[in-house]
Write a protein that holds these residues in place. Structure first.
Motif, short mmCIF file in Angstrom:
data_model
loop_
_atom_site.label_atom_id
_atom_site.label_comp_id
_atom_site.label_asym_id
_atom_site.label_seq_id
_atom_site.Cartn_x
_atom_site.Cartn_y
_atom_site.Cartn_z
N THR A 131 0.85 -1.20 0.00
CA THR A 131 0.00 0.00 0.00
C THR A 131 0.88 1.25 0.00
N ASN A 132 0.22 2.38 -0.02
CA ASN A 132 0.93 3.66 -0.01
C ASN A 132 1.09 4.23 1.39
N ILE A 133 1.02 3.40 2.43
CA ILE A 133 1.02 3.90 3.80
C ILE A 133 2.22 4.78 4.12
N LEU A 134 3.38 4.48 3.54
CA LEU A 134 4.58 5.26 3.86
C LEU A 134 4.52 6.68 3.31
N GLU A 135 3.60 6.92 2.38
CA GLU A 135 3.42 8.27 1.84
C GLU A 135 2.40 9.07 2.64
N THR A 136 1.83 8.47 3.68
CA THR A 136 0.76 9.11 4.44
C THR A 136 1.20 9.36 5.88
N ASP A 137 0.36 10.11 6.60
CA ASP A 137 0.65 10.37 8.01
C ASP A 137 0.57 9.11 8.87
N LEU A 138 -0.07 8.06 8.34
CA LEU A 138 -0.19 6.82 9.10
C LEU A 138 1.14 6.10 9.24
N ALA A 139 2.15 6.52 8.47
CA ALA A 139 3.46 5.88 8.56
C ALA A 139 4.02 5.96 9.98
N ARG A 140 3.66 7.01 10.70
CA ARG A 140 4.18 7.16 12.06
C ARG A 140 3.61 6.11 13.01
N LYS A 141 2.50 5.47 12.62
CA LYS A 141 1.89 4.43 13.47
C LYS A 141 2.44 3.04 13.19
N CYS A 142 3.30 2.92 12.19
CA CYS A 142 3.82 1.60 11.83
C CYS A 142 4.61 0.99 12.97
N SER A 143 4.62 -0.34 13.02
CA SER A 143 5.38 -1.05 14.05
C SER A 143 6.84 -0.63 14.02
N VAL A 144 7.40 -0.53 12.81
CA VAL A 144 8.74 0.04 12.61
C VAL A 144 8.60 1.14 11.56
N PRO A 145 8.40 2.38 12.01
CA PRO A 145 8.18 3.46 11.04
C PRO A 145 9.47 3.84 10.32
N PRO A 146 9.35 4.47 9.17
CA PRO A 146 10.55 4.90 8.47
C PRO A 146 11.33 5.94 9.30
N ALA A 147 12.65 5.83 9.25
CA ALA A 147 13.51 6.78 9.95
C ALA A 147 14.37 7.51 8.92
N PHE A 148 14.71 8.75 9.23
CA PHE A 148 15.41 9.58 8.26
C PHE A 148 16.62 10.25 8.90
N ASP A 149 17.67 10.39 8.14
CA ASP A 149 18.85 11.12 8.58
C ASP A 149 18.48 12.59 8.78
N PRO A 150 18.74 13.16 9.96
CA PRO A 150 18.31 14.54 10.22
C PRO A 150 18.99 15.57 9.33
N ASP A 151 20.15 15.27 8.82
CA ASP A 151 20.86 16.23 7.99
C ASP A 151 20.50 16.09 6.50
N SER A 152 20.58 14.87 5.97
CA SER A 152 20.34 14.68 4.54
C SER A 152 18.88 14.41 4.21
N GLY A 153 18.10 13.98 5.21
CA GLY A 153 16.71 13.62 4.97
C GLY A 153 16.55 12.25 4.32
N GLU A 154 17.64 11.50 4.17
CA GLU A 154 17.56 10.20 3.52
C GLU A 154 16.97 9.14 4.46
N LEU A 155 16.25 8.19 3.86
CA LEU A 155 15.71 7.05 4.59
C LEU A 155 16.88 6.18 5.07
N THR A 156 16.86 5.82 6.35
CA THR A 156 18.00 5.10 6.91
C THR A 156 17.69 3.66 7.33
N ASN A 157 16.43 3.25 7.31
CA ASN A 157 16.10 1.91 7.81
C ASN A 157 15.18 1.15 6.85
#
Length: 433
Positions: free
Chosen positions: A134-160
């Motif tokens: 699904t498109n859940i990672l593109e929505t605000d519901l991503a923060r509710k995921c069991s393991v939500p996406p994490a991002f590098d604070p400087d580059s903004g890149e996905l890290t996990n």
């Protein structure tokens, strides 16, 4: 002119599926159109790719070509089960995928059943696959995921990317219904959400993936009833500890059956499935009319001491399964087949396995999964064909595989990611009514 009409129907229906209102009732014009069986070009393409190295293959290819050139109307086939719908090209377990499976003549369609945080049943292949389907990672519901996406604070890149996990049990039904289905796939090395979601295997397509309408289990029942197809729900193994918020495994198994009873669906139209033998035994004991055609999905190949070639390693044995009331056994295709590399001109290079023979001897019916789930057979290592890998070399061998499963193994039905191919075969090889 009849053939031209069928071809045009296939051309415009994907557009119609993609443009139909999400709120459309299941008995609308789209569902009516999906009830008219059309098969498209893929079956003929596979026939043309067949080898002619043995009398059996030459005869099979000739029979299928004559059938394709004939003028018989294509009919729905009980031999064909739409595996998650038609996910070779449409997002799995979506309304669009289900409609396409019906249009391709699937006599039964599968809803894999799992549950949301508020214990509502929905159609997903796994409780924890929302990040890939699904498109859940593109929505605000991503923060509710069991393991939500994490991002590098400087580059903004996905890290996990490799660890992200989103489950139906992370969100409510109302939240689930806001999501859209996508083709199953994820790039677990991606450095952005967009790249992560752009992970569809190259042998599938995103052509019809612009919108996939997610469905509850109850909605699938309503749609399948309107389409006039049988139903093959699979109770998925929970990814959370059970009981979940007071719901036990038995409650979960019963809840799935309750939704068919509440909808007035006869048990004869439903083939409940589970990889958990205890679920099957529960239905046999507590819902015997449904349990009479419950399907035990056999994944014991994952057990260290299990060898599908060695009956001494099977616990329970085929006879013990039958004694427990199991009537239908469903392993992956490869467990039912063996390679015959020394086949002479009068033999097939694919033959039934010992597992298939012993199941038949015990009186168990067989259903296999999943046809056209693999990539091109011109490359080695396709999981669903692993026991015959040494004797197959191209996509035409899909039809030889299908023929051996149907005629030699004697499976009663076959799950397929592209039901049209199995429907075509069954129409051509079964006697005309």
């Amino acid at each position: 002119m009849k053939r031209m009409t069928l071809t045009l129907t296939l051309c415009w229906l994907p557009w119609l599926l993609a443009s139909a209102p999400v709120s459309a009732a299941p008995n609308d014009a789209v569902a009516a159109a999906a009830g008219r069986v059309t098969l498209g070009p893929r079956p003929l393409a596979l026939v043309q790719a067949m080898d002619e190295d043995s009398p059996r293959e030459r005869e099979l290819k000739a029979d299928l070509l004559r059938c394709a050139a004939g003028d018989r109307p294509w009919r729905r086939s009980d031999f064909t089960i739409g595996h998650r719908g038609a996910p070779l090209q449409f997002p799995e377990h979506t309304r669009e995928s289900y409609l396409t499976a019906a249009q391709m003549g699937a006599g039964a369609i599968e809803c894999d059943v799992t549950f949301t945080a508020d214990q509502e049943l929905v159609c997903r292949h796994s409780q924890c696959d929302l990040h890939a389907t699904t498109n859940i990672l593109e929505t605000d519901l991503a923060r509710k995921c069991s393991v939500p996406p994490a991002f590098d604070p400087d580059s903004g890149e996905l890290t996990n990317a490799a660890e992200v996990q989103c489950c139906t049990s992370d969100i409510s039904l109302a939240e689930f219904k806001t999501l859209q289905g996508k083709m199953d796939g994820a790039d677990t090395e991606a450095r952005s959400v967009a790249a992560y979601l752009d992970g569809t295997p190259g042998w599938r397509t995103d052509l019809y993936a612009d919108r996939g309408t997610l469905m509850t289990h109850a909605e699938s029942i309503e749609l399948f009833t309107a389409l006039g197809v049988r139903m093959a729900p699979e109770l998925k193994a929970p990814s959370v500890a059970m009981p979940f918020e007071g719901m036990s495994q038995a409650d979960y198994a019963q809840k799935m059956i309750d939704e068919y009873e509440d909808a007035g669906v006869p048990a004869s139209e439903v083939f409940p499935q589970s990889f958990n033998l205890e679920d099957v035994r529960y239905w046999i004991e507590h819902e015997p009319t449904f349990g009479d055609q419950a399907v035990y999905l056999d994944d014991r190949y994952d057990l260290e001491d299990f060898d599908h070639r060695d009956p001494a390693s099977w616990t329970p044995s085929m006879e013990e399964l039958a004694e427990q009331g199991v009537k239908i056994l469903a392993p992956p295709m490869w467990m039912l087949l063996a390679a015959n590399p020394g086949a002479d001109d009068g033999e097939s290079r694919i033959v039934p396995s010992v597992y298939a023979e012993r199941a038949s001897d015990a009186g168990l019916d067989l259903i296999a999964w999943s046809f056209e789930r693999s990539g091109p057979l011109s490359r080695d290592g396709e999981w669903y064909h692993q026991t015959t890998d040494a004797v197959i070399d191209g996509n035409g061998d899909k039809l030889l595989t299908l023929d051996v499963l149907a005629r030699d193994v004697g499976v009663r039905a076959l799950f397929s990611d592209w039901p049209a191919t199995v429907t075509f075969y069954d129409n051509c090889m079964a006697p005309e009514a």
